[in-house]
Design a protein around this motif. Structure first.
Motif, PDB file in Angstrom:
ATOM      1  N   ILE A 344      44.106  17.003  -3.676  1.00 35.75           N
ATOM      2  CA  ILE A 344      43.774  18.216  -3.644  1.00 35.75           C
ATOM      3  C   ILE A 344      43.075  18.878  -5.482  1.00 35.75           C
ATOM      4  CG2 ILE A 344      43.573  20.589  -3.604  1.00 35.75           C
ATOM      5  CD1 ILE A 344      44.982  20.575  -1.371  1.00 35.75           C
ATOM      6  N   GLU A 345      44.448  17.720  -5.485  1.00 34.99           N
ATOM      7  CA  GLU A 345      44.784  18.244  -7.482  1.00 34.99           C
ATOM      8  C   GLU A 345      43.580  16.738  -8.113  1.00 34.99           C
ATOM      9  OE1 GLU A 345      48.981  17.571  -8.072  1.00 34.99           O
ATOM     10  OE2 GLU A 345      49.478  19.923  -7.860  1.00 34.99           O
ATOM     11  N   ARG A 346      43.991  15.577  -7.353  1.00 35.61           N
ATOM     12  CA  ARG A 346      42.892  14.547  -8.375  1.00 35.61           C
ATOM     13  C   ARG A 346      41.093  15.225  -7.689  1.00 35.61           C
ATOM     14  NH1 ARG A 346      43.281  12.856 -11.868  1.00 35.61           N
ATOM     15  NH2 ARG A 346      45.630  11.863 -11.224  1.00 35.61           N
ATOM     16  N   ASN A 347      41.112  15.507  -6.451  1.00 39.02           N
ATOM     17  CA  ASN A 347      39.390  16.492  -6.419  1.00 39.02           C
ATOM     18  C   ASN A 347      39.430  17.012  -7.592  1.00 39.02           C
ATOM     19  OD1 ASN A 347      37.263  16.928  -4.310  1.00 39.02           O
ATOM     20  ND2 ASN A 347      38.233  18.953  -5.033  1.00 39.02           N
ATOM     21  N   ASN A 348      39.699  18.481  -7.240  1.00 35.93           N
ATOM     22  CA  ASN A 348      39.751  19.679  -8.535  1.00 35.93           C
ATOM     23  C   ASN A 348      39.730  19.057 -10.001  1.00 35.93           C
ATOM     24  OD1 ASN A 348      39.630  21.193  -5.955  1.00 35.93           O
ATOM     25  ND2 ASN A 348      42.102  22.543  -7.102  1.00 35.93           N
ATOM     26  N   LEU A 351      36.271  14.847  -9.837  1.00 33.85           N
ATOM     27  CA  LEU A 351      35.763  15.354  -9.304  1.00 33.85           C
ATOM     28  C   LEU A 351      35.350  16.618  -9.715  1.00 33.85           C
ATOM     29  CD1 LEU A 351      36.599  13.436  -5.647  1.00 33.85           C
ATOM     30  CD2 LEU A 351      35.232  12.311  -8.364  1.00 33.85           C
ATOM     31  N   ALA A 352      35.365  17.604  -8.747  1.00 33.30           N
ATOM     32  CA  ALA A 352      34.963  19.374  -9.198  1.00 33.30           C
ATOM     33  C   ALA A 352      34.459  19.545 -10.991  1.00 33.30           C
ATOM     34  CB  ALA A 352      35.338  20.206  -8.721  1.00 33.30           C
ATOM     35  N   GLU A 501      23.576  21.278  -7.468  1.00 30.13           N
ATOM     36  CA  GLU A 501      23.733  21.869  -5.643  1.00 30.13           C
ATOM     37  C   GLU A 501      25.831  21.280  -6.192  1.00 30.13           C
ATOM     38  OE1 GLU A 501      22.328  20.557  -2.714  1.00 30.13           O
ATOM     39  OE2 GLU A 501      19.834  20.652  -3.086  1.00 30.13           O
ATOM     40  N   VAL A 502      26.619  21.938  -5.242  1.00 26.65           N
ATOM     41  CA  VAL A 502      27.877  21.364  -5.385  1.00 26.65           C
ATOM     42  C   VAL A 502      27.639  20.555  -4.934  1.00 26.65           C
ATOM     43  CG1 VAL A 502      29.527  22.177  -5.495  1.00 26.65           C
ATOM     44  CG2 VAL A 502      28.091  23.933  -5.361  1.00 26.65           C
ATOM     45  N   LEU A 503      29.114  19.707  -5.507  1.00 26.97           N
ATOM     46  CA  LEU A 503      28.234  18.168  -5.600  1.00 26.97           C
ATOM     47  C   LEU A 503      30.110  18.314  -4.845  1.00 26.97           C
ATOM     48  CD1 LEU A 503      27.921  16.070  -8.392  1.00 26.97           C
ATOM     49  CD2 LEU A 503      27.445  15.992  -6.188  1.00 26.97           C
ATOM     50  N   PHE A 504      31.284  18.981  -5.567  1.00 29.78           N
ATOM     51  CA  PHE A 504      32.631  18.488  -4.848  1.00 29.78           C
ATOM     52  C   PHE A 504      33.145  20.832  -5.211  1.00 29.78           C
ATOM     53  CE2 PHE A 504      32.234  14.521  -6.676  1.00 29.78           C
ATOM     54  CZ  PHE A 504      31.892  13.739  -5.708  1.00 29.78           C
ATOM     55  N   GLU A 505      33.872  20.888  -3.684  1.00 27.45           N
ATOM     56  CA  GLU A 505      34.637  21.921  -3.923  1.00 27.45           C
ATOM     57  C   GLU A 505      35.706  22.010  -4.512  1.00 27.45           C
ATOM     58  OE1 GLU A 505      35.953  24.781  -0.202  1.00 27.45           O
ATOM     59  OE2 GLU A 505      34.441  22.770   0.477  1.00 27.45           O
TER      60      GLU A 505
END
Length: 521
Positions: A344-348, A351-352, A501-505
């Motif tokens: 989750i942390e790496r995604n946020n 990526l996001a 458009e959103v790529l990553f939530e």
């Protein structure tokens, strides 16, 4: 001009149970290398598949009231489905039950026997059923094998391979080819722990189970895994013992790299090269033993229940987030750690907030300030940060890192480029340029440079996050993501851009962890 050939393989997942993410990780990093090489102008052959013989499979099939072949058909199809889920772009998927493989393994065994590399003898010793391997007395601690299995005493007549015959030649090869075993620490482990003393003869047949390739000249004997599974790298290319090799074998052997887990290093760096020497074939150029993915700093194990499965992770986060974590977060030479919170942390963060935010902000500003029209005013860079220079140096850096199999570091270069572009926005302040009638060219310049940088990022993300690369390309409305197009900065034509458009939530950590906990229950 004909393209340079590049042959890359994974080890074959064992078709006794479904692989967890720690096993699938190998296919993901191999896929990233294969995709990069294709984009970089190589004719790539990416080979994977399933290892489908042995006592463990015979037992699992019986427990499920199935014939072994029915059982491996199910598991092999499931593994193919998992590979599809994470976009593994293999060129060939071998199964060790394939007719051609079976026939060639029998011929290989016979050739080695005729050459007196293999002889019939008697084996007595402790045996681990779950590892399907004989173990030494010294490996048994408190009545248990290293993996926690209870050993059983076995006595059987088996064929042995005389490894000593080729040991000096192998040691010389390792010493004369410093890149043959990677990383360096693994090479030292083989030379200092296994090749210092004379090698013991290797048992290469079994009589204690039936599910395997029969030794053609010795009824009751089954070819054991070392010769069966390892030979897949050549039989899958159409190698023929009698010399009638297929076109693929002639073009692609020797392998450029075998990507394997560090736990099967000895089989690939000792047994396999010696088999090839005995067959008078060239050795692979490189064998890379990757580390493990740990869960909460512990080895993933079905028995302890700390296993993460690919389908669950893809359902929770999407394919490219899973690919990103596997490629980016597992170090080159040390074990990596995976937890839901870390994903989750790496995604946020990466990526996001970094890649997603850059694309979103840029397209948003273009639509707000310029009604979506992007043009290149071709003025000198008015700011301290130079996006052009940064973009042009990124592909050569990535190429060099991929050459060294540092796939995570290669992906980090793309993230760094996105970070740099975000910083460029902060320095150039397009919102202030918009308010100044005299700064129209500067505003166009900034927006153009950002969109062109995003085109570079989309192209460079293709090996790692193929779905994201496509989404970015469609949002900035560009089709040319070839590496050739990255030779110069300024290829993006003057045109109207698409919609963001959103790529990553971006996840709320606590809420997402709560959702995961509910799903688990």
């Amino acid at each position: 001009m004909s393209k340079k050939k590049y042959y890359i393989t994974t080890a074959l997942p064992y078709a006794s149970t479904l692989p967890h993410i720690g096993n699938v990780y190998e296919a993901i990093i191999t896929d990233a290398i294969a995709r990069f090489k294709r984009l970089d102008g190589f004719d790539v052959w990416f080979h994977t598949g399933t290892d489908e013989h042995g006592q463990k499979i015979e037992s699992k099939a019986a427990q499920n009231e199935l014939e072994p072949k029915q059982y491996v058909d199910l598991i092999s199809n499931d593994i193919k489905a998992i590979f599809k889920m994470v976009n593994i772009s293999y060129d060939y998927f071998i199964r060790t039950t394939d007719e051609y493989h079976v026939e060639q393994v029998q011929k290989i065994f016979k050739k080695l026997y005729d050459q007196k590399d293999i002889y019939l003898g008697k084996y007595e010793g402790w045996y681990s059923v779950s590892e399907e391997a004989y173990i030494t007395e010294s490996e048994i601690v408190d009545g248990k094998c290293p993996n926690g299995d209870t050993p059983i005493w076995m006595e059987e007549e088996v064929y042995f391979f005389d490894l000593k015959k080729y040991q000096k030649r192998l040691v010389d090869h390792i010493n004369n080819n410093p890149d043959f075993i990677q990383p360096e620490s693994r090479k030292n482990e083989m030379l200092n722990n296994f090749l210092k003393e004379p090698l013991l003869d290797l048992s290469v047949s079994r009589t204690s189970f039936e599910w395997g390739i029969p030794v053609s000249f010795a009824p009751g004997h089954i070819v054991y895994v070392w010769i069966d599974a390892l030979s897949n790298y050549i039989t899958g290319l159409g190698y023929d013992v009698d010399g009638n090799n297929g076109k693929l074998f002639n073009e692609f052997w020797p392998a450029d790299v075998h990507i394997i887990g560090k736990d099967i290093l000895r089989f690939h760096t000792i047994y396999w090269p010696i088999i090839l020497m005995a067959l008078d074939l060239p050795l692979p150029k490189k064998i890379f033993a990757h580390p493990w993915i740990l869960f909460n700093k512990e080895k993933m194990s079905k028995s302890t229940g700390n296993v993460m499965y690919t389908k669950d992770l893809v359902d929770l986060f999407g394919t490219d987030v899973v690919r990103y974590y596997c490629i980016h977060e597992i170090p080159y030479a040390q074990d990596g750690n995976m937890t839901y919170q870390l994903i989750i942390e790496r995604n946020n963060s990466d990526l996001a907030n970094t890649i997603g935010n850059l694309v979103n902000r840029t397209i948003g500003m273009a639509n707000k300030y310029k009604e979506g029209y992007i043009r290149n005013p071709k003025i000198k860079e008015p700011f301290d940060l130079d996006l052009k220079e940064k973009c042009l140096e990124t592909l050569p850096k990535i190429r060099s890192l991929i050459e060294d199999l540092r796939v995570g570091d290669a992906l980090e270069e793309v993230v760094q480029l996105a970070r740099f572009a975000n910083k460029y926005i902060d320095v150039s302040e397009p919102w202030l340029l918009f308010k100044d009638e005299n700064k129209k060219d500067e505003l166009d310049h900034v927006l153009y440079n950002l969109v062109e940088t995003i085109r570079f990022i989309a192209s460079l993300l293709q090996p790692f996050l193929p779905e994201t690369a496509k989404k970015i390309a469609s949002q900035i409305i560009t089709e040319d993501l070839s590496f050739d197009s990255l030779r110069e900065f300024g290829r993006y034509k003057d045109q109207k851009i698409g919609k963001a458009e959103v790529l990553f939530e971006r996840y709320d950590v606590d809420k997402k962890l709560e959702e995961i906990e509910k799903k688990k229950q």
